[in-house]
Every structure is written in C-alpha cells, then in structure tokens.
Design an enzyme around this catalytic site. Structure first.
Site, short mmCIF file in Angstrom:
data_model
loop_
_atom_site.label_atom_id
_atom_site.label_comp_id
_atom_site.label_asym_id
_atom_site.label_seq_id
_atom_site.Cartn_x
_atom_site.Cartn_y
_atom_site.Cartn_z
N SER A 1 38.56 49.34 30.08
CA SER A 1 39.88 49.61 30.67
C SER A 1 39.77 50.10 31.91
O SER A 1 40.25 51.27 32.24
CB SER A 1 40.85 50.31 29.87
OG SER A 1 41.10 49.75 28.66
N ARG B 1 36.16 48.20 40.50
CA ARG B 1 36.21 49.80 40.86
C ARG B 1 36.34 50.60 39.38
O ARG B 1 36.78 50.14 38.61
CB ARG B 1 37.20 50.05 41.86
CG ARG B 1 38.67 50.07 41.47
CD ARG B 1 39.69 50.68 42.42
NE ARG B 1 40.88 50.52 42.02
CZ ARG B 1 41.71 49.18 42.11
NH1 ARG B 1 41.02 48.30 42.83
NH2 ARG B 1 42.70 48.95 41.53
N ASP C 1 42.67 47.23 28.11
CA ASP C 1 43.72 47.86 27.19
C ASP C 1 45.13 47.53 27.02
O ASP C 1 45.83 47.27 25.99
CB ASP C 1 43.81 49.25 26.96
CG ASP C 1 43.91 50.11 28.29
OD1 ASP C 1 44.08 49.17 29.26
OD2 ASP C 1 43.88 51.32 28.54
C1 BGC Z 1 42.86 51.44 34.72
C2 BGC Z 1 43.32 50.20 33.91
C3 BGC Z 1 43.90 50.66 32.65
C4 BGC Z 1 44.44 51.78 32.71
C5 BGC Z 1 45.09 52.31 31.36
C6 BGC Z 1 43.45 52.29 34.76
O1 BGC Z 1 43.07 53.55 35.38
O2 BGC Z 1 42.57 50.90 36.09
O3 BGC Z 1 42.38 49.07 33.80
O4 BGC Z 1 44.44 49.58 31.83
O5 BGC Z 1 43.94 52.87 33.36
O6 BGC Z 1 43.78 52.75 30.60
#
Ligand code: BGC
Length: 543
Positions: free
Chosen positions: A156, A171, A209
């Site tokens: 995620s 990133r 996620d």
């Molecule tokens: C990430 C996402 C993720 C979200 C929730 C963010 O910091 O960039 O990819 O879906 O957090 O977990």
C-alpha cells in the site's frame, strides 16, 4: 478564560465550511481529470489493470500478504463462492529499523520469512507435499511451475503498475524510507526472497489496499452493481474506483481485458493538491509537513489520516503549552481544579515527543460526553502523563481534537463526493434504484466516533449530490480488503495465466500433471488454479 478563548480561536482555524467542501470537490474533479490525461500529476490515477469486480461466486484458496503500515499481515483466504470467505491470518509488527532499512532486501527478506513461517504453521501439509514433489523433480527448473500458492501482494504505497503482478515503487509514504527500493519492481523483490527460501509461492498479483477493499466490498455485498469505490481512512488514506476506459487518456502500457470498458484506478488521493491550491493550511499543518520525511508530498493525507491527526493535535498542544498566559495543563493552586489538586504535565509526556500522541485518544475525547469529562481526563493521565487535568484542560483538548477530526471527515467527503460525481452514477439510468456502494476500511473510519456521519453531513452539502443524492450513497465497512481483495485479484491473475498459457507454460503443465499421475497422487485442494477457473468464475470476473 485565556484557555477557553485560545481554544475557540484554534478551533475556528480547523473549520471547513460547506463552501470549502464545494471548492475542494471542484478542484478534486479537476485533478482527477489531470491524472487521467497524463502521468506525473500530483494525484497519480494509477491504472491497476483490474477491469472488473467480483460478484461473490468466486472460489479458491489463496495467500495474501499485506504491507502497508505498522504491521505485516500474512493470511490465507478461502473464498467459498457464496459471498462468504474464511480467513486465517498472522500479524507481525514491522520493526522501525526495517521501515528505514539501508536496502530493500532487508525488508523483503523479513516478509518472505513470515510467509515461510505462516505456511509451515497453517498449511504444513501443502508445504511438505511441495517439498516431496520438488525432490522428485529431475529438472532443477521443474519446480518453478509448482508454485502451488498464488499470492496477492497488498503493497500500500504508490506504485507505477505495469501489469497485474509488476509495479515499480514511486515513493514511500507513512514513515517508510528505503531509497534503494524506489523504481524497483516490488513483486520481483518479493519473489526473489521467496525463491531463496524455496517456498511454493508465486506472487501473482500486486494490489493496493484500496483496490483490495473495492474487490472485497463487491465480493461480500450482494447487489446488482458492484462497488464503485474502495477507500482507506486509516494510518494513510487513499481510494480506488472504477473508471471508464474511454476517460483514461494517458497511455496504458500493460495488457488488460477491454471487454468491460472499465478499469480500476488507484487515485493515490493522499497526494491530492500537493500544490495547496485549495487545501486548508494552518500554521500547525505547515509545521507538521516541514518536519515530515516527505515535505510537500501527501498533503491531503497529512490532513486526513490517522497517522497525522494525533501529530497535528500534539503540535497545537505544544504551541499552547509554550504560551504561559494560556495555562494549559497548569493551575495556580488546587482551588482552581475541580479535582482539588493541581495539574502537572510530566516532562516525559508523549506531548513533548514527535509522534508521541496516539490518535486513539482523539476517539476517547470525541466519545466522552460525561459532565466532568472523567474518561478523557483519566486517559490524559494514563496515556499522556498529564496529572489531574482540570475540566478546562479536558474541554480544550476535546474541542481541538474534535475540530481536527471533523475537518478530516469533511475533507474525506471531498474525495468520496468527487468520485461519486465523476462516476456519473447519480444520474445514470442504468444504476436504477441501486445504491452507489462504497467500501471503506481503516482505523479512523472504523473507530473514530461518527466519522461516517460527518462524511454524510458534508456529502449533503455538495452541489450535484445534496440530501437526496447522499441518501443513495451507501458507505459500508469492508473489513480485510487487503486480505480478501488480494486473494480475489490473485484469482483474476490466475485465470489470466490459465487463459493465455505460453507454449512453454503449457508444456510445463503437461509435464507436471504427468508427474502427478505417475506418483499416483491427487491434486491437492490447495492447487486452486483449476478449481476457480470454472466457466462461471471466469465470467464473473472477466465479463
Ligand atoms: C499510500 C496508498 C495507500 C494508503 C492507505 C498511502 O500512504 O500512498 O498507496 O493506499 O496510504 O494505506
């Protein structure tokens, strides 16, 4: 008095009016479009190559790994085909040192080791079966197609996905910082470590996620139309929704099925409005951002998600404590305190430490409506070493914490509302009377009191949604999206593998089946690829 007045002044800075919500939605829609046009925009709008959502009839046993924040979860999911599933899981905290490890290898090795222990503990028969088969293989490469577990990898973080199991890290967010991993294919990094341990596992699908949440919601909530949006409001925040292929103007590099005319996009809305065109920006937000590992990035997330709300509150409290005229957590003498004591704050209080205030206490503050705020005051004592906090202290804490939480919920409504408007579903005759379904997950939306109610209140104020539109939007918790959803995408991936075998793959399949027959063994139940690719299941996913 000074404290009450100062509290009022601060609370006002966190007000996010109906007019602000509408301005936010307009800009959100503009940035959605920008992300559909080109790459490198602040809201990435990442194509996932998932072109359909499930309908609940899918079956099979899959592994899922979820790395997305403070914990690593490894689970196996049995999809029962009747909107239900069974989940076995194990959880381990990700050591802080690994979140900022020198090399990506250290982190991925840790994940592979956990998969190893999980399989040995919960699926030992299959593991042993695999080992026996591998030992009987004459060709050392032969066991590669015996990756009997298909694994959905919920990772995620923002990833440039170029195929269902291939994606390059853009990133890190949420406090992770391993520069060595940037630009690398995270599935390949994991597969490499899995192979070193000779585990019978193929990383079949890469899943954010939010995408998992969307899939899980569609699987578990019966209805004619699948869910529109999967959203996380937890440590971080983000959403994935279904977009029409015809609206995606930027080039799509990977292979995908065009028959549905749709694709799930991972918006990465945590980075909505990094340029601060419309986001509120108090001095406290500015301080939080400048002291973060990624200044100027994830600006929406830094105002919305659980990881940051406690820190914003802490920064506010520190500023109040620095102003001696305000007298927060301080009484001149015990007669000023209804507990007939004097308030003190210990120097070791979390309030004085970066990230030292867990957002969970904000929920306690929001929930405590007792006349003397007794529960909150006890919590201030036990969690934050504020001894004998006065009623005024607790009132100030509650008011400021609630203002920060409310702003977060109303900002969340900007994202949800904009996606609903973008989908056109409120005015689409094909939607009929069906609710517009949204699956949400994460500690904030689950545990922060009335978070969803506050989202609905703001949705009602959005032009083009209003009271009537808001009633048609159904926001429901989709638990375990990152497990079940990942399993569902691994299933899609497996059916794609099954549909288009290369000549080499077909040969390997024939060879392994012949070997199986020779050894007189039955295909074990865990070898799910054949089980789930019944025509119905394929239709359900691919049609
Ligand atoms: C990430 C996402 C993720 C979200 C929730 C963010 O910091 O960039 O990819 O879906 O957090 O977990």
């Amino acid at each position: 008095m000074a404290l009450a007045a100062e509290t009022k002044r601060i609370v006002a800075q966190f007000e996010y009016s109906d007019a602000d919500v509408n301005i936010g939605v307009k800009e959100f829609l503009r940035q959605i479009d920008e992300g559909l046009e080109k790459s490198g925009t602040s809201m990435s709008q990442i194509p996932t190559y998932v072109t359909a959502v499930p309908n609940g009839t899918e079956k099979g046993l899959y592994l899922a790994v979820d790395l997305g924040g403070t914990n690593l979860r490894v689970c196996s999911v049995r999809l029962n085909g009747d909107n239900s599933f069974n989940l076995t899981y194990s959880k381990a905290a990700v050591p802080k040192s690994l979140m900022v490890a020198k090399t990506a290898k250290e982190l991925f090795q840790f994940i592979a080791q956990h998969i190893d222990s999980f399989i040995k503990e919960h699926h030992y028969d299959h593991y042993e079966h695999h080992v026996r088969r591998r030992e009987t293989m004459s060709n050392p490469e032969g066991y590669r197609d015996e990756h009997i577990f298909r694994l959905g990898f919920t990772f995620s973080f923002p990833v440039q996905q170029v195929g269902i199991n291939k994606g390059f890290l853009i990133r890190w967010t949420k406090g992770f910082d391993i520069p060595d991993a940037i630009g690398k294919d995270v599935c390949a990094l994991l597969q490499e470590e899995i192979d070193i341990l000779h585990l019978p596992v193929k990383v079949a699908a890469l899943v954010n996620d939010t995408v998992g949440t969307l899939m899980a919601r569609s699987y578990t909530s019966p209805g004619k139309t699948g869910a529109l949006l999967g959203a996380i409001f937890g440590t971080g925040t983000n959403g994935a929704y279904i977009e029409k292929l015809s609206n995606i103007k930027k080039p799509l590099e990977g292979e995908y099925d065009t028959s549905t005319g749709e694709m799930v996009l991972n918006t990465e809305w945590g980075s909505f409005d990094n340029q601060l065109n419309v986001l509120p920006n108090t001095t406290f937000d500015i301080k939080l951002d400048s002291e973060s590992v990624n200044p100027g990035i994830q600006m929406f997330e830094k105002r919305v998600s659980g990881m940051f709300l406690g820190e914003i509150l802490r920064i506010v409290l520190v500023s109040l404590l620095q102003d001696k005229s305000v007298q927060l957590f301080h009484d001149d003498n015990s007669s000023h305190n209804d507990w007939k004591s004097t308030t003190t704050i210990a120097p070791e209080s979390g309030i004085f430490k970066k990230w030292g205030l867990d957002s969970a206490i904000m929920s306690v503050a929001a929930l405590d409506n007792t006349p003397d705020l007794g529960t909150l005051r006890q919590e201030l004592d036990s969690q934050l070493d504020v001894y004998s906090p006065s009623m005024e202290d607790a009132q100030a804490f509650k008011a400021i914490a609630s203002a920060i939480g409310r702003r977060a919920a109303r900002l969340s409504a900007v994202a949800v509302g904009a996606i609903v408007l973008q989908s056109g579903k409120l005015t689409d005759p094909a939607q009929g009377d069906e609710p517009i379904d949204i699956g949400v997950d994460g500690s904030l939306v689950e545990h922060y009191p009335h978070f969803r109610t506050m989202i609905y209140d703001a949705l009602k104020a959005i032009d083009g949604i209003g009271e009537v539109g808001a009633e048609r939007i159904r926001i429901g918790i989709a638990k375990d999206g990152s497990g079940v959803g990942a399993a569902l995408i691994a299933l899609v991936a497996a059916s794609m593998e099954k549909k288009q075998p290369t000549a080499e793959e077909s040969l390997k399949q024939v060879r392994s089946e012949a070997l199986l027959q020779n050894s007189g063994r039955q295909l074990s139940a865990v070898n799910e690829v054949p089980e789930q690719t019944t025509p119905n299941n394929e239709e359900a996913i691919d049609a």
